[in-house]
Design an enzyme around this catalytic site. Structure first.
Site, PDB file in Angstrom:
ATOM      1  N   HIS A  37       0.954  -1.046   0.093  1.00 21.70           N
ATOM      2  CA  HIS A  37      -0.218  -0.049  -0.251  1.00 21.70           C
ATOM      3  C   HIS A  37       0.459   1.432  -0.309  1.00 21.70           C
ATOM      4  CE1 HIS A  37      -2.125   3.280   1.899  1.00 21.70           C
ATOM      5  NE2 HIS A  37      -3.813   2.907   1.304  1.00 21.70           N
ATOM      6  N   GLU A  54       2.426   1.221  -3.562  1.00 22.20           N
ATOM      7  CA  GLU A  54       1.120   2.348  -4.626  1.00 22.20           C
ATOM      8  C   GLU A  54       1.541   4.045  -4.278  1.00 22.20           C
ATOM      9  OE1 GLU A  54      -3.108   4.265  -3.533  1.00 22.20           O
ATOM     10  OE2 GLU A  54      -2.936   1.970  -2.712  1.00 22.20           O
ATOM     11  N   HIS A  55       1.345   4.308  -3.017  1.00 21.42           N
ATOM     12  CA  HIS A  55       1.314   5.723  -3.184  1.00 21.42           C
ATOM     13  C   HIS A  55       2.782   6.755  -3.622  1.00 21.42           C
ATOM     14  CE1 HIS A  55      -1.507   6.517   0.650  1.00 21.42           C
ATOM     15  NE2 HIS A  55      -1.725   5.849   0.521  1.00 21.42           N
ATOM     16  N   GLU A  86      -4.477   7.822   7.476  1.00 22.78           N
ATOM     17  CA  GLU A  86      -4.853   6.774   7.106  1.00 22.78           C
ATOM     18  C   GLU A  86      -5.218   5.516   7.717  1.00 22.78           C
ATOM     19  OE1 GLU A  86      -4.538   5.390   2.939  1.00 22.78           O
ATOM     20  OE2 GLU A  86      -3.684   7.008   2.371  1.00 22.78           O
TER      21      GLU A  86
END
Length: 470
Positions: A72, A75-76, A152
């Protein structure tokens, strides 16, 4: 955590279509570039728009202990530049083309997409191919973006008691399977993550043979092939790392988890281990078998009978009348994935009722079906809803592309949905009754209970962090 079933019922609905739709659907074409990259094209000329997606068959299940969340985080970081594109410039360029874009990470995959006017397809293919092959960023960019990911996690998990319950529950349900780790990562792993962790993950998994480009919309197959060869073709080929099996051992006996968190109401979730749909399944010796796939589909039908429409069994039995035990109740079946799947039941106790009473009531509904079965009217109703949902799906070019990418990640053929439609339509009431009897014993069950603690009335709610992409 939002209730899972309405979303899942919608997704399952997307997988069923009428024969007429199956016959008139545009031809889907698939080809492979010399470097191993797969390309899937589905023309749809109804509007001058196109969706371009890049799916990489890597997600949180491919991480190793100590670096949970790196898929994840990467991905950023894919938005943080290449030698040709500055950090943040990718999104600005897509917006300038009149498009929208984002990305997503799951247990099984990571995906990137752009929806643009069809005449700007080349622009986004050039951009996506560049960052797939040449992702590059400074350590300072990583440190800054890692703080966004941590926030997040705080917002979506740590401030959400049900999300915390499900995170802890997955860690209790699975012993060997990598599905036990949260997609966002454990906070301790995020705190310890380094730029080298993300770069290593990128070099290891972001290779052409581990990815698929999906293009759907007002496009020509020959045009897409030419652009794919031009922009993705030069990406160097690399071998996909060997994935070692991490089989989940058989569970013996019920598992229970009591979880304390600030919350207004209690909550109970039941997770039963069930087979996944694989077209076809295989036995322990590798022999294909249709029975496990039929069981997975029958469990999906069972979930829809329980909670697939307004006024379904769980709603009527648990949340209505003078003797109601729950304010809400739901059901969800995992159906398919690269790892083991679960059938979930959940409920929120009504005023004066306990989590134990809700658990008993949920299991009683399964036992009722195991004893008496389901009616043909219930069976026909959920199947009719699936067909109706397919009509809505075909109106969305984005959903068409997403379906193709998801199927590829699972190793399913292009016509997987047509096969699934046929098989689902053939599921009988007797099969639904049989799986209700077969898969809901204590040896398949983990129960998690949220025990609400007092809320801090002085605490201000968090706001979404700048840069959050989901």
């Amino acid at each position: 955590m939002p209730r899972l079933l309405p979303l899942y019922s919608f997704v399952v609905g997307l997988l069923l279509s009428s024969g007429a739709h199956a016959q008139t659907s545009p031809q889907i074409e698939q080809f492979t570039l010399s470097n191993g990259l797969t390309v899937i094209v589905k023309p749809d000329r109804r509007a001058p728009t196109a969706v371009h997606m890049l799916w990489v068959r890597v997600g949180s299940m491919d991480e190793v202990d100590g670096t949970s969340g790196v898929a994840h985080v990467l991905e950023h970081m894919m938005f943080k530049g290449t030698p040709k594109v500055k950090p943040g410039e990718f999104s600005r360029r897509v917006a300038a083309l009149g498009g929208r874009e984002n990305a997503f990470t799951g247990k099984d995959y990571t995906g990137y997409y752009q929806q643009i006017p069809a005449n700007r397809l080349e622009d986004v293919m050039k951009l996506e191919a560049d960052r797939f092959a040449n992702n590059q960023w400074a350590d300072a960019e990583f440190v800054k973006e890692l703080e966004v990911v941590k926030e997040e996690r705080r917002l979506r998990t740590e401030d959400n008691p049900r999300a915390l319950v499900h995170e802890a529950m997955n860690a209790a349900v699975f012993v060997a399977s990598p599905y036990r780790r949260p997609i966002v990562g454990w906070m301790s792993d995020l705190e310890a993550m380094t730029p080298a962790d993300a770069r290593s993950f990128y070099r290891r998994w972001y290779v052409p043979a581990n990815a698929v480009v999906v293009v759907a919309g007002d496009v020509d197959v020959a045009q897409v092939r030419r652009l794919a060869e031009k922009y993705y073709g030069p990406v160097p080929a690399h071998a996909v790392p060997v994935r070692k099996p991490r089989e989940e051992p058989a569970q013996v006996g019920i598992r229970r988890l009591d979880f304390k968190a600030p919350a207004e109401q209690a909550y109970v979730a039941l997770a039963f281990k069930v087979p996944a749909f694989q077209l076809l399944g295989k036995t322990a010796t590798g022999t294909p078998t249709q029975s496990s796939d039929d069981d997975a589909l029958s469990l999906t039908v069972l979930s829809a009978v329980l909670d697939g429409y307004s006024g379904a069994r769980l709603e009527r039995a648990l949340t209505q009348g003078d003797n109601r035990v729950a304010d809400s109740a739901g059901s969800y079946n995992g159906l398919w994935g690269r790892g083991p799947q679960l059938f979930m039941l959940e409920g929120v106790p009504a005023q004066g009722k306990t989590a134990a009473q809700v658990e008993q009531a949920l299991r009683a509904q399964i036992a009722l079906i195991a004893r008496d079965g389901v009616t043909e009217a219930e069976l026909n109703r959920v199947k009719t809803q699936w067909v109706a949902s397919e009509v809505f799906k075909l109106d969305s070019v984005f959903n068409q592309a997403q379906e193709l990418g998801s199927n590829w990640v699972q190793g399913l053929p292009l016509n997987a949905n047509e096969q699934l439609i046929t098989r689902l339509r053939a599921i009988t009431a007797d099969q639904v009754k049989a799986v209700a009897l077969k898969y809901f014993g204590d040896d398949q069950l983990t129960v998690a209970v949220l025990q609400p603690q007092p809320l801090d009335k002085t605490r201000k709610p968090r706001t979404a962090p700048v840069g959050a992409r989901h």
